[in-house]
Design a protein around this motif. Structure first.
Motif, PDB file in Angstrom:
ATOM      1  N   ASP A 714      59.038 -62.497  32.433  1.00  0.00           N
ATOM      2  CA  ASP A 714      59.529 -63.763  32.970  1.00  0.00           C
ATOM      3  C   ASP A 714      60.321 -63.500  34.245  1.00  0.00           C
ATOM      4  OD1 ASP A 714      60.386 -66.269  33.415  1.00  0.00           O
ATOM      5  OD2 ASP A 714      61.489 -66.514  31.540  1.00  0.00           O
ATOM      6  N   SER A 715      60.092 -64.356  35.274  1.00  0.00           N
ATOM      7  CA  SER A 715      60.750 -64.132  36.561  1.00  0.00           C
ATOM      8  C   SER A 715      62.251 -64.332  36.488  1.00  0.00           C
ATOM      9  CB  SER A 715      60.153 -65.070  37.610  1.00  0.00           C
ATOM     10  OG  SER A 715      60.377 -66.417  37.234  1.00  0.00           O
ATOM     11  N   MET A 716      62.754 -65.026  35.442  1.00  0.00           N
ATOM     12  CA  MET A 716      64.184 -65.247  35.303  1.00  0.00           C
ATOM     13  C   MET A 716      64.862 -64.132  34.522  1.00  0.00           C
ATOM     14  SD  MET A 716      65.046 -68.234  36.666  1.00  0.00           S
ATOM     15  CE  MET A 716      66.452 -68.827  35.734  1.00  0.00           C
ATOM     16  N   SER A 717      64.099 -63.224  33.952  1.00  0.00           N
ATOM     17  CA  SER A 717      64.674 -62.244  33.035  1.00  0.00           C
ATOM     18  C   SER A 717      65.608 -61.260  33.722  1.00  0.00           C
ATOM     19  CB  SER A 717      63.561 -61.479  32.321  1.00  0.00           C
ATOM     20  OG  SER A 717      62.782 -60.763  33.267  1.00  0.00           O
ATOM     21  N   SER A 718      65.479 -61.086  35.023  1.00  0.00           N
ATOM     22  CA  SER A 718      66.309 -60.096  35.705  1.00  0.00           C
ATOM     23  C   SER A 718      67.705 -60.610  36.029  1.00  0.00           C
ATOM     24  CB  SER A 718      65.626 -59.675  37.012  1.00  0.00           C
ATOM     25  OG  SER A 718      65.474 -60.797  37.864  1.00  0.00           O
ATOM     26  N   MET A 719      67.944 -61.900  35.871  1.00  0.00           N
ATOM     27  CA  MET A 719      69.253 -62.463  36.229  1.00  0.00           C
ATOM     28  C   MET A 719      70.348 -61.936  35.305  1.00  0.00           C
ATOM     29  SD  MET A 719      70.435 -66.455  36.337  1.00  0.00           S
ATOM     30  CE  MET A 719      69.261 -66.857  37.615  1.00  0.00           C
ATOM     31  N   VAL A 720      71.457 -61.501  35.897  1.00  0.00           N
ATOM     32  CA  VAL A 720      72.605 -61.024  35.134  1.00  0.00           C
ATOM     33  C   VAL A 720      73.451 -62.231  34.729  1.00  0.00           C
ATOM     34  CG1 VAL A 720      74.661 -59.577  35.182  1.00  0.00           C
ATOM     35  CG2 VAL A 720      72.591 -58.850  36.370  1.00  0.00           C
ATOM     36  N   ARG A 721      73.669 -62.406  33.420  1.00  0.00           N
ATOM     37  CA  ARG A 721      74.366 -63.582  32.910  1.00  0.00           C
ATOM     38  C   ARG A 721      75.828 -63.311  32.548  1.00  0.00           C
ATOM     39  NH1 ARG A 721      71.256 -67.813  30.998  1.00  0.00           N
ATOM     40  NH2 ARG A 721      73.267 -68.799  30.615  1.00  0.00           N
ATOM     41  N   CYS A 722      76.151 -62.079  32.156  1.00  0.00           N
ATOM     42  CA  CYS A 722      77.540 -61.799  31.780  1.00  0.00           C
ATOM     43  C   CYS A 722      77.886 -60.347  32.095  1.00  0.00           C
ATOM     44  CB  CYS A 722      77.783 -62.102  30.297  1.00  0.00           C
ATOM     45  SG  CYS A 722      76.885 -61.047  29.154  1.00  0.00           S
ATOM     46  N   LEU A 723      79.145 -60.129  32.441  1.00  0.00           N
ATOM     47  CA  LEU A 723      79.706 -58.801  32.693  1.00  0.00           C
ATOM     48  C   LEU A 723      81.019 -58.697  31.943  1.00  0.00           C
ATOM     49  CD1 LEU A 723      78.983 -58.687  36.520  1.00  0.00           C
ATOM     50  CD2 LEU A 723      77.937 -57.174  34.822  1.00  0.00           C
ATOM     51  N   TYR A 724      81.308 -57.504  31.400  1.00  0.00           N
ATOM     52  CA  TYR A 724      82.464 -57.371  30.507  1.00  0.00           C
ATOM     53  C   TYR A 724      82.984 -55.943  30.575  1.00  0.00           C
ATOM     54  CZ  TYR A 724      85.070 -57.338  26.058  1.00  0.00           C
ATOM     55  OH  TYR A 724      86.037 -57.221  25.093  1.00  0.00           O
ATOM     56  N   PHE A 725      84.315 -55.801  30.713  1.00  0.00           N
ATOM     57  CA  PHE A 725      84.975 -54.492  30.681  1.00  0.00           C
ATOM     58  C   PHE A 725      85.666 -54.317  29.329  1.00  0.00           C
ATOM     59  CE2 PHE A 725      84.967 -55.280  35.330  1.00  0.00           C
ATOM     60  CZ  PHE A 725      84.338 -54.110  35.746  1.00  0.00           C
ATOM     61  N   ALA A 726      85.570 -53.113  28.768  1.00  0.00           N
ATOM     62  CA  ALA A 726      86.214 -52.845  27.481  1.00  0.00           C
ATOM     63  C   ALA A 726      86.517 -51.360  27.359  1.00  0.00           C
ATOM     64  CB  ALA A 726      85.315 -53.289  26.320  1.00  0.00           C
ATOM     65  N   ASP A 727      87.636 -51.050  26.717  1.00  0.00           N
ATOM     66  CA  ASP A 727      88.009 -49.676  26.383  1.00  0.00           C
ATOM     67  C   ASP A 727      87.701 -49.490  24.903  1.00  0.00           C
ATOM     68  OD1 ASP A 727      89.005 -47.180  26.104  1.00  0.00           O
ATOM     69  OD2 ASP A 727      91.047 -47.648  26.698  1.00  0.00           O
ATOM     70  N   THR A 728      86.552 -48.884  24.589  1.00  0.00           N
ATOM     71  CA  THR A 728      86.098 -48.813  23.200  1.00  0.00           C
ATOM     72  C   THR A 728      85.276 -47.547  22.986  1.00  0.00           C
ATOM     73  OG1 THR A 728      84.942 -50.036  21.481  1.00  0.00           O
ATOM     74  CG2 THR A 728      84.016 -50.158  23.701  1.00  0.00           C
ATOM     75  N   PHE A 729      84.702 -47.448  21.801  1.00  0.00           N
ATOM     76  CA  PHE A 729      83.922 -46.278  21.407  1.00  0.00           C
ATOM     77  C   PHE A 729      82.458 -46.541  21.754  1.00  0.00           C
ATOM     78  CE2 PHE A 729      87.501 -46.875  18.535  1.00  0.00           C
ATOM     79  CZ  PHE A 729      88.145 -45.654  18.631  1.00  0.00           C
ATOM     80  N   VAL A 730      81.962 -45.854  22.756  1.00  0.00           N
ATOM     81  CA  VAL A 730      80.590 -46.066  23.205  1.00  0.00           C
ATOM     82  C   VAL A 730      79.687 -44.921  22.757  1.00  0.00           C
ATOM     83  CG1 VAL A 730      79.100 -46.313  25.217  1.00  0.00           C
ATOM     84  CG2 VAL A 730      81.322 -47.444  25.169  1.00  0.00           C
ATOM     85  N   VAL A 731      80.133 -43.681  22.905  1.00  0.00           N
ATOM     86  CA  VAL A 731      79.290 -42.516  22.605  1.00  0.00           C
ATOM     87  C   VAL A 731      79.588 -41.979  21.219  1.00  0.00           C
ATOM     88  CG1 VAL A 731      78.605 -40.221  23.354  1.00  0.00           C
ATOM     89  CG2 VAL A 731      79.163 -41.971  25.059  1.00  0.00           C
TER      90      VAL A 731
END
Length: 1102
Positions: A714-731
Motif C-alpha cells: 500500500d502506498s500509504m504504508s510508509s508513513m510514520v504515524r508515531c515516535l516514542y522515546f523510552a529508557d527500557t529493556f530492549v536487548v
C-alpha cells in the motif's frame, strides 16, 4: 483447537465495578471559543449581560469571566432576534420558524442555569404573517411584532401570549394623508419612544414612517422618505429621530414637523452609489453626539468591505472587519446607572460591541483614538485555520509568567480599560494547576491559550514567518497615506483566514514545560527548535538538512520546495526564540514528532521515513527510509506515487481482484464446512449429554467480524504515524538503555538503541542502532505506543522524576510495551516481545481507533488512589477506556457524531482524562472521562427582589425547578422497571484473544452501606426513581422511611444486574410513595416524597 482453551482475564468483581464509577464518567463540560454562525445579539445594561444567538439555535449568555449560561432550541431553527427583559434574568428569542421562546436564568443545585420556560408558535394563528422585525416596549411588558403583511401584533410578556389588540395596516393607512395612501410594504423597523411608553415609530419598507399612539390607537404624525427604509433610531430627548436608507443615506427628522426633514439627507460616502445602511444608533454625549452605523460604503470601490462607522464631530473612523457585521450594541452609562445626576440628559456611550460572523470586537469609546479592548473570553481561536493542537498540563509558575510577560509586550495596541461586561458572579474555585492549550495555524503561527478554567484566554502569539525569506514581509510604516485615505479605514479584529504560503502551516507541536523547550513541525518538512528567553535577541539561525531518502538514488521528489531560511542576524522579541532548524528532505508534511528534553534529541517523521536530530550539536544522528522498493517518487498531492506504466498498473489491479475473489471463495467454502460440522456437533450433543467445560470453551470465543487484510505494498504504508522515546529493556532483561520507537502506517514498529553521552554532551556523539523490528500481522497503522513498568505505570516523561512530578519507574521488574493500531490494542513482554494481551476493536464492532492517550486516572473520592489506563477515540465518535494491564474495556460512551470528521480528527486528550475537540471551526468543546477533573461554569446571577413577575399557571406545567426550594423532579418508573433503573449504563466488556495464563486483579473493594438515624451513605453513583404502590396512611413514620432506604440499598448491594424488589412488612392502602435517590458529587442524598394531600417532602441528607 488449543485456541479455544486460551486463558482470558478473570471477570471483574463487584469491587472493581464500584471503583470504575469513581474513576470513569463521561461528561460534556463547556464550549470554548467563539459561537459558530452567530445571528443575533442582545444586552442587558442593568445586569450587565451579553447574549448571542446562532443559526444552529444556540442561546448563550455571558457576563464576567467565568459567568456563562447556555441553551439550545429543540427544533432546528435559527435565532433571528433576541431581547433581554431588563433586570429579570430573562431572554426572548425570535426564531426563523416564526416561533418565540422565553428563557430564564434559574437556580438549581446551588448554581444558576438557563432554562426554556415558555414558547409560542405564531404559525398557529391564522391572522399572523411572517415576522419581519420586532421590538420590546419601553417598560418591557410587551413585544411588538411587525409582519411582512404590514400589521403589528403584541405579545404580552407576563402570560407569553398574543393580546387581542393588534395594529392592522389598513387602520394605520386610514390616519395617513391621502398623498401617502399606497401600499407601504412590510414593517421594516419599529422604534419605541424613549420617554413615552405609549408611542413608537413604525417604519415601512417603501419609506413611510408613522408615529403611532397606542393608547389612542391613532397615528400622531406621518413622515415620508423617498428612499427604501432600512432602520430607525431615536434621539434620547424624544424630539428627534433618524432614519437610514438603502442608498447609504440617513435623514434627521423632528417629531413636531412631518412636512420635511429637519436636515436634508446625508450620504457620508457619496456622491457615488453606496450600499445600504442596515443598522444605526444615535447616542448623545456632553461634547458631540455619536452616530454609529453599519454599511453605507461606495458600491464600486468598497462594496466588498464589512464596516462599522463611528462619527463624533470631527472624529471619524471606519472600522474594517474581515467578516460580515451581524449586529452591534452601544454600551451607555445612562442605561446602566439608576442614580439621577448630570448625565441623565446624555447617553454617554463608553463602549461599542460589534458582533461579526467570525469574532467579537469591543471598542473603547472613552479612550482617545478608540482602541479595541482585549477579550478575556470569546476569543477567535480560528483567526487562521487550526491545523493542530497540543495540551500541556501543570505548567510551572516561572514559565507561565514568562509567557504572560511576552504576551503583554505584544498587546500594547489594546486599550488599558477593564473588560466592561461584568454581570453575574463566578463560583468556580481557582484551578489547581496551570494548563495551556497550544494551537498551530495555517499561517505559521502558534497561539498559547489559558486552558485552566472555563474561559479560554489568549496568552501569547508566536509567529514563524519571520524565519523564512519567501514569506517575510517588511513592516509598512507609511502612516501618512492611511491618514489621507477616504473613507478613513482602520483594520480591527484578529480573524484573518488568508495565508501567504501554504508551506507555513503547522502540522505537529511538542512542548516540554520543564526545560522550556518548544518544537514546531510544518508542512514543508521544517522542524524548528525554540527556547524561552526573557530578553530580545538578535542572532543567526542555522538550518541542518536531513535527507531521509539518501539511500534511494532513484527517488524523485515532485512536490513543493522547502522554505528558504533568512540569512544573517534576525531580531527576535522576548518569548520563544528559535535556536536551530532541522529541514527534512523530501520536504513533505511532518506526520509524527517526539522530543526528549533530557537527552536533547528530536525525532520527526514524514510519509517517507524519519530522522533523528541532536539539537545540542545541531547535527543529524540517524535516518530511516520506510519506502518500499517500488516507491520511487513523491508528489505534494498524494503521500506517494509510483513510476509505473499504465499497462503494468492495470495488470496488477486485475491480479489483485482475482486474488481477492479466490480468497473470498475459499473463505465461503470453509464457512460452509464449518457450519456442517457445527450442525453435526450440535445434533450429537443434543442427543448425548455433553460436558459443561467443552461448552464453556466454545462459548468463550467472541463473535468477530471478518477484517480484510491490508496489502503490504500500500502506498500509504510508509508513513510514520508515531515516535516514542523510552529508557527500557530492549536487548536483555538485565540492562536498560535509551531507545527510539517508530510506528508506521503499514503495521511496522522499528526499535532503535540509543547511546546518549552524559559527561561531554556537547562533544561526544549520540549513537543510534537498529535493535528490533515488529511487523503486525493485520498491517494496521500503528498510531501510539508506550512502555509500562512492573507496577503498571507508564514511564514518566523527560525531567518529571527530577522535578518530582512523577515517581521513578520500576527498573527491577519486567517491562512491557503496549502497541495500539487502528484495529486493536496489544501488549508485549520486554525484551522478548512475547505477546501478552490484546483487544481487537475492529473485529468486534467495526470501528477504528483514531486518537489515543495514556491517562493517569485518579479516584473521585480517594486522593491516594490512581491508575494508568488507555483512553481512545474511534471513528464512530465513541470514547472508551481500557485497562493498561489486561486491556479490558472499562468504559465506552458516545462523544462526537460519526459524521463530524473534523471534530474526530482534531480531538486531543489531556493527561488527566479530559478531551478537547473542534465542535465547529471556531469552538472547542471540552469533555471529561474522569469525574475528579470537571471544568464547567459554576456561576450565580443575583436578581433584585420582586423584579421577576410571579410565574403563570402554564409555566408551572413545564417542569422547571422552583428557584426557592431547589428540588428537581425525577422521572418515574413502574414497579417492574426497577431493573431498568438500576442497570448500569454502557455496553458490556468485549473480551479479545488473550495469550497469558492468568492476571491478578489490581483493585478489590467491598461495597459498604452505612445507615444511621439521619444519614445514608452509598458508595455507588446512580439516579433512580422507584414507584411503589402501597396502602394509604395519613403519614409515613421515620422508621418505615429508613427501612425503605435500607431495603433499596441492600437489594442493590447484592447484585446491580438483578431485578431489585422492595417489600413493605405492613401494607397500607390508598397512597403512593416515590423514592428518589440522587447521589451527587458532594455527598449522597436520599429524598423520600409522599404524594398525598397535606404531606410535604422529607429529606435525609449527608
Amino acid at each position: 483447537m488449543f485456541k479455544f482453551f486460551k486463558k482470558h482475564p478473570p471477570k471483574e468483581g463487584e469491587g472493581r465495578e464500584r471503583l470504575k464509577k469513581e474513576l470513569f464518567d463521561y461528561r460534556k463540560c463547556v464550549d470554548h471559543g467563539f459561537p459558530s454562525k452567530p445571528s443575533a445579539l442582545a444586552y442587558d445594561p442593568k445586569l450587565n449581560l451579553l447574549a448571542i444567538g446562532t443559526k444552529s439555535g444556540a442561546v448563550k449568555i455571558y457576563g464576567a469571566p467565568g459567568v456563562e449560561f447556555g441553551g439550545l432550541h429543540e427544533n432546528d431553527v435559527s435565532v433571528v432576534q433576541m431581547f433581554f427583559l431588563q433586570e429579570q434574568g430573562r431572554v426572548v428569542s425570535v426564531c426563523s420558524d416564526n416561533s418565540l421562546h422565553l428563557w430564564e436564568v434559574n437556580l438549581r443545585s446551588g448554581k444558576s442555569v438557563l432554562d426554556e420556560v415558555n414558547e409560542i408558535f405564531l404559525a398557529d394563528y391564522k391572522q399572523m404573517k411572517a415576522v419581519s422585525t420586532s421590538c420590546l416596549s419601553l417598560n418591557g411588558d410587551q413585544l411588538l411584532l411587525g409582519t411582512e403583511g404590514g400589521s403589528i401584533h403584541m405579545l404580552d410578556m407576563a402570560s407569553f401570549s398574543l393580546v387581542d389588540q393588534f395594529i392592522h395596516q389598513d387602520v394605520v393607512m386610514q390616519n395617513v394623508p391621502d398623498d401617502f395612501k399606497v401600499n407601504p410594504g412590510a414593517v421594516e423597523a419599529i422604534a419605541v419612544h424613549p420617554t413615552n411608553p405609549n408611542k413608537f415609530l413604525i417604519g415601512y419598507n417603501r419609506g413611510l414612517i408613522v408615529l403611532w399612539d397606542n393608547k389612542e390607537s391613532n397615528a400622531d404624525k406621518t413622515y415620508n422618505a423617498t428612499q427604501q427604509l432600512e432602520c430607525l433610531a431615536w434621539n434620547r430627548n424624544g424630539e428627534e429621530f433618524m432614519s437610514a436608507h438603502q442608498d447609504g443615506s440617513f435623514i434627521i427628522w423632528s417629531t413636531s414637523d412631518s412636512e420635511k426633514p429637519k436636515e436634508p439627507a446625508t450620504t457620508p460616502y457619496g456622491p457615488f452609489p453606496c450600499k445600504a445602511i442596515n443598522r444605526l444608533q444615535w447616542k448623545t454625549a456632553k461634547s458631540d453626539p455619536f452616530i454609529i452605523f453599519a454599511g453605507g460604503m461606495p458600491r464600486a470601490s468598497y462594496g466588498d468591505r464589512h464596516t462599522l462607522s463611528v462619527m463624533q464631530g470631527e472624529n471619524h473612523v471606519v472600522f474594517d472587519f474581515t467578516s460580515r457585521v451581524v449586529d452591534f450594541i452601544v454600551m451607555s452609562r445612562a442605561d446602566q446607572c439608576d442614580a439621577t445626576d448630570d448625565r441623565t440628559g446624555y447617553d454617554e456611550p463608553h463602549a461599542l460591541v460589534a458582533l461579526v460572523e467570525e469574532e467579537l470586537v469591543v471598542i473603547d469609546l472613552d479612550t482617545c483614538d478608540w482602541p479595541t479592548i482585549q477579550l478575556p473570553y470569546l476569543g477567535s481561536i480560528h483567526s487562521s485555520a487550526i491545523t493542530c493542537s497540543h495540551h500541556v498540563s501543570n505548567v510551572s509558575d516561572q514559565l507561565w509568567q514568562k509567557i504572560i510577560d511576552a504576551g503583554h509586550a505584544q498587546n500594547k495596541q489594546y486599550s488599558q480599560r477593564e473588560w466592561p461586561i461584568k454581570g453575574g458572579k463566578s463560583l468556580s474555585k481557582d484551578p489547581a494547576t496551570k494548563d495551556m492549550l497550544l494551537t498551530g495555524h495555517e499561517d505559521g503561527t502558534v497561539r498559547f491559550w489559558d486552558a485552566s478554567s472555563v474561559t479560554l484566554r489568549l496568552l501569547y502569539r508566536l509567529g514563524t514567518v519571520s524565519l523564512f525569506a519567501e514569506s517575510h514581509m517588511p513592516e509598512n510604516n507609511s502612516n501618512g497615506a492611511d491618514e489621507e485615505e477616504w473613507p478613513p479605514f482602520r483594520k480591527v479584529g484578529t480573524f484573518d483566514p488568508y495565508s501567504d504560503d501554504p508551506r507555513l502551516g503547522i502540522q505537529k507541536l511538542s512542548m516540554c514545560p520543564l526545560s522550556e523547550t518548544l518544537v514546531i513541525a510544518g508542512t514543508a518538512g521544517q522542524v524548528i527548535i525554540l527556547q524561552m528567553e526573557r530578553e530580545d535577541r538578535e542572532q543567526e539561525v542555522k538550518t541542518t538538512k536531513v535527507n531521509i531518502v539518501s539511500d534511494r538514488d532513484s527517488f524523485v521528489w515532485k512536490g513543493h520546495e522547502a522554505l528558504t531560511l533568512r540569512e544573517g542576524d534576525i531580531k527576535f522579541a522576548a518569548g520563544f526564540q528559535p535556536t536551530c532548524v532541522m529541514q527534512l528532505y523530501p520536504p513533505a508534511a511532518c506526520t509524527a514528532l517526539a522530543v526528549h528534553s533530557e537527552w536533547q534529541i528530536v525525532a520527526a517523521g514524514t510519509a517517507h521515513g524519519f530522522g533523528l536530530f541532536d539539537y545540542v550539536q545541531k547535527k543529524e544522528v540517524s535516518t530511516r527510509c520506510t519506502l518500499n522498493a517500488t516507491d520511487l517518487m513523491g508528489t505534494s498531492e498524494t503521500p506517494m506515487s509510483r513510476r509505473k506504466s499504465l499497462k503494468k498498473s492495470l495488470r496488477e489491479s486485475f491480479r489483485r481482484l482475482r486474488r481477492r475473489r479466490s480468497e473470498r471463495r475459499n473463505r465461503d467454502d470453509k464457512s460452509k464446512e464449518q457450519k456442517v460440522t457445527e450442525t453435526q456437533h450440535i445434533e450429537q450433543h443434543a442427543t448425548e449429554a455433553t460436558s459443561a467445560t467443552a461448552g464453556a470453551a466454545i462459548d468463550s470465543k467472541p463473535v468477530e467480524r471478518v477484517v480484510e487484510a491490508r496489502t503490504a505494498d500500500d502506498s500509504m504504508s510508509s508513513m510514520v504515524r508515531c515516535l516514542y522515546f523510552a529508557d527500557t529493556f530492549v536487548v536483555t532483561g538485565g540492562t536498560h538503555n535509551p531507545s527510539l520507537w517508530a510506528g508506521t502506517n503499514g503495521g511496522q514498529v522499528f526499535i532503535y538503541n540509543l547511546s546518549v553521552p552524559t559527561d561531554k554532551r556537547s562533544a561526544d556523539t549520540v549513537m543510534c542502532t537498529l535493535a528490533k523490528e515488529i511487523k503486525l500481522k493485520h498491517h494496521a497503522p500503528v498510531i501510539s505506543l508506550a512502555v509500562i513498568d512492573g507496577k503498571a505505570r507508564v514511564l514518566p516523561e523527560a525531567l518529571e522524576v527530577q522535578h518530582e512530578r512523577a515517581k521513578a519507574p520500576d527498573m527491577e521488574s519486567a517491562h512491557s510495551v503496549v502497541i495500539i493500531s487502528e484495529e486493536q490494542l496489544k501488549s508485549f513482554a520486554l525484551p522478548s516481545l512475547k505477546p501478552k494481551w490484546k483487544f481487537k476493536l475492529t473485529a468486534l464492532d467495526g470501528s477504528r481507533i483514531r486518537k489515543v492517550a495514556f491517562v493517569n486516572f485518579r479516584s473521585k473520592s480517594a486522593d491516594n488512589y490512581s491508575e494508568f489506563d488507555i483512553a481512545c477515540l474511534s471513528n464512530l465518535g465513541e470514547v472508551s477506556v481500557y485497562g493498561i494491564t489486561t486491556l479490558r474495556q472499562q468504559m465506552v460512551a458516545p462523544a462526537i457524531r460519526k459524521e463530524d470528521i473534523n471534530g474526530i480528527s482534531s480531538f486531543v486528550f489531556t493527561k488527566e482524562g479530559q478531551g478537547l475537540y473542534l465542535h465547529s471551526p471556531s469552538e472547542f468543546t471540552r469533555v471529561t472521562l474522569c469525574p475528579r477533573f470537571v471544568i464547567e461554569p459554576i456561576c450565580m446571577l443575583e436578581l433584585k427582589e420582586g423584579m421577576r413577575p410571579e410565574p403563570q399557571a402554564e409555566a408551572l406545567d413545564t417542569g422547571v425547578q422552583d428557584q426557592e426550594d431547589g428540588t428537581e423532579e425525577s422521572p418515574e418508573y413502574e414497579t417492574n422497571d426497577i431493573t431498568q433503573a438500576l442497570t448500569d449504563s454502557g455496553r458490556p466488556d468485549s473480551p479479545g484473544d488473550i495469550t497469558v495464563d492468568s492476571v491478578r486483579e489490581i483493585v478489590t473493594e467491598n461495597n459498604e452501606t452505612v445507615v444511621n438515624a439521619s444519614t445514608t451513605v452509598v458508595s455507588q453513583t446512580t439516579n433512580v426513581t422507584i414507584s411503589v404502590e402501597s396502602p394509604s396512611t395519613p403519614e409515613l413514620s421515620p422508621q418505615s422511611e429508613q427501612a425503605d432506604i435500607t431495603a433499596l440499598n441492600n437489594s442493590r448491594n447484592v447484585d446491580d444486574d438483578t431485578k431489585a424488589e422492595i417489600e413493605r412488612k405492613e401494607p397500607r392502602e390508598g397512597s403512593k410513595h416515590l423514592v428518589d435517590q440522587n447521589l451527587t458529587d458532594s455527598g449522597d442524598q436520599a429524598v423520600i416524597k409522599q404524594v398525598d394531600a397535606g404531606i410535604g417532602a422529607m429529606t435525609v441528607t449527608n
